[in-house]
Design an enzyme around this catalytic site. Structure first.
Site, PDB file in Angstrom:
ATOM      1  N   ARG A   1       0.903  -1.254   0.006  1.00  0.00           N
ATOM      2  CA  ARG A   1       0.158  -0.072   0.081  1.00  0.00           C
ATOM      3  C   ARG A   1       0.925   1.375  -0.017  1.00  0.00           C
ATOM      4  O   ARG A   1       0.616   2.267  -0.669  1.00  0.00           O
ATOM      5  CB  ARG A   1      -0.997  -0.125   1.286  1.00  0.00           C
ATOM      6  CG  ARG A   1      -1.966   1.075   1.214  1.00  0.00           C
ATOM      7  CD  ARG A   1      -2.990   1.060   2.172  1.00  0.00           C
ATOM      8  NE  ARG A   1      -2.604   1.084   3.657  1.00  0.00           N
ATOM      9  CZ  ARG A   1      -3.303   1.086   4.691  1.00  0.00           C
ATOM     10  NH1 ARG A   1      -4.548   0.664   4.575  1.00  0.00           N
ATOM     11  NH2 ARG A   1      -2.669   1.050   5.898  1.00  0.00           N
TER      12      ARG A   1
ATOM     13  N   LYS B   1      -2.865   6.965   1.086  1.00  0.00           N
ATOM     14  CA  LYS B   1      -2.560   7.061   2.444  1.00  0.00           C
ATOM     15  C   LYS B   1      -1.518   8.109   2.360  1.00  0.00           C
ATOM     16  O   LYS B   1      -0.384   8.077   2.626  1.00  0.00           O
ATOM     17  CB  LYS B   1      -2.267   5.903   3.334  1.00  0.00           C
ATOM     18  CG  LYS B   1      -2.288   5.950   4.791  1.00  0.00           C
ATOM     19  CD  LYS B   1      -2.507   4.714   5.454  1.00  0.00           C
ATOM     20  CE  LYS B   1      -2.232   4.833   6.769  1.00  0.00           C
ATOM     21  NZ  LYS B   1      -3.481   5.446   7.485  1.00  0.00           N
TER      22      LYS B   1
ATOM     23  N   GLU C   1     -16.360   6.327   5.715  1.00  0.00           N
ATOM     24  CA  GLU C   1     -15.044   5.442   6.787  1.00  0.00           C
ATOM     25  C   GLU C   1     -15.235   6.322   8.245  1.00  0.00           C
ATOM     26  O   GLU C   1     -15.886   7.342   8.186  1.00  0.00           O
ATOM     27  CB  GLU C   1     -13.773   5.343   6.499  1.00  0.00           C
ATOM     28  CG  GLU C   1     -13.224   6.590   5.943  1.00  0.00           C
ATOM     29  CD  GLU C   1     -11.637   6.264   4.995  1.00  0.00           C
ATOM     30  OE1 GLU C   1     -11.209   5.361   5.232  1.00  0.00           O
ATOM     31  OE2 GLU C   1     -11.498   7.165   4.223  1.00  0.00           O
TER      32      GLU C   1
END
Ligand code: PXG
Length: 287
Positions: free
Chosen positions: A52, A151, A184
């Site tokens: 990721r 991210k 989220e």
């Protein structure tokens, strides 16, 4: 045990760890990161976190000057040196040191920072009793603006949502996407449980695809729950039997009230408890 910090090849302690004020990670939030847990000296799903991290870097056009293998060794060594059995690793790659303009060509080399410390997001009673949450006024960024799948070091919308929750006196917030679907929490993925089926928003819809979320989906399927990745709205959460959040730092935590509505029985439910138990067993097993 004090935190241990590695910055571009040098280890320091907390008092001596320094970055440049010209680092574009600081000036512009220009960088990417990971939060990773260590249980009993074992790094939980490091390969997935690094996949990721490298994908996030690619998403913002940062070429990490270290191979995945070298990064694996670096993180493993930092954990070993920290002496911590249970730890939380914060791994960052910033655009690096440049000048005061945006132009990333002025930053010759990305900076790599690895912090090995501990973390506790909630006191133990929140895990026993569950969290009270609110829908935040601030939505997550549009997936075609700054994709929530990256991210990045730009957490301002999530922090604003968190602050809105704090101002309202609740434990946590649920963020909506631009279409009004639930996305989220401030730093966690969300699940609803209805009639023995787990439902969670699809990753492609514009959320961070959590490593904990993936692990919980696997564990739930092993435990023969049906799992559906489907768009959800607040009605689905209000009327669910159970609701819980997942994240590396938070692990698994129930939500027992959302926007004033009691969810299910008003206490962490059986599926939440079973999956928490299975998650702990997975994270702490030694093989
Ligand atoms: N969504 C977002 C926006 C996150 O930042 C998660 C989901 C969960 O992903 P993982 O892979 O950890 O299961 C995260 C990660 C905090 C904090 O203080 C939370 C994260 C990162 C840094 C700090 O709550 N969560």
């Amino acid at each position: 045990m004090p935190p241990l910090i590695w910055i571009d090849g040098q280890y320091s302690d907390k008092a001596n760890a320094r970055v440049s004020v010209f680092d574009h990670g600081l000036l512009y939030g220009d960088g990417v990161f990971e939060g990773i847990r260590v249980y009993n000296r074992r790094i939980f799903r490091l390969a997935q976190h690094l996949d990721r991290l490298y994908a996030s870097a690619k998403g913002v056009w940062i070429d990490i000057p270290l191979s995945k293998d070298a990064m694996t060794r670096l993180v493993e060594e930092a954990v070993r040196k920290s002496g911590l059995e249970d730890a939380y690793i914060r791994l960052l790659v910033t655009r690096g040191v440049g000048d005061l303009g945006l132009d990333p060509r002025k930053c010759p080399k990305p900076s790599i920072i690895c912090i090995v410390d501990t973390i506790a997001l909630w006191p133990a009673d929140r895990y026993e009793k569950g969290l009270v949450a609110l829908t935040a006024p601030t939505p997550i960024s549009h997936r075609e603006s700054l994709s929530p799948r990256i991210k990045s070091l730009n957490y301002l919308s999530h922090i604003l949502a968190k602050v809105e929750g704090i101002a309202a006196g609740v434990d946590e917030v649920i963020m909506l996407d631009a279409g009004g679907y639930v996305a989220e929490a401030s730093g966690m993925n969300l699940f609803a449980v209805s009639n023995g089926t787990l439902k969670t928003p699809p990753a492609y819809a514009g959320i961070l695809r959590g490593v904990t979320r993936d692990a919980v989906i696997e564990l739930a399927r092993e435990a023969t729950y049906a799992v559906e990745e489907v768009p959800l709205n607040r009605y689905d959460l209000y009327t669910a039997d159970e609701m819980f959040l997942t994240g590396t730092a938070a692990e698994i935590v129930a939500v027992i009230k959302l926007d004033g509505r009691v969810i299910g029985s008003g206490a962490p439910g059986p599926a939440t408890k079973e999956l928490s138990k299975r998650f702990r067993a997975l994270a702490t097993r030694d093989d």
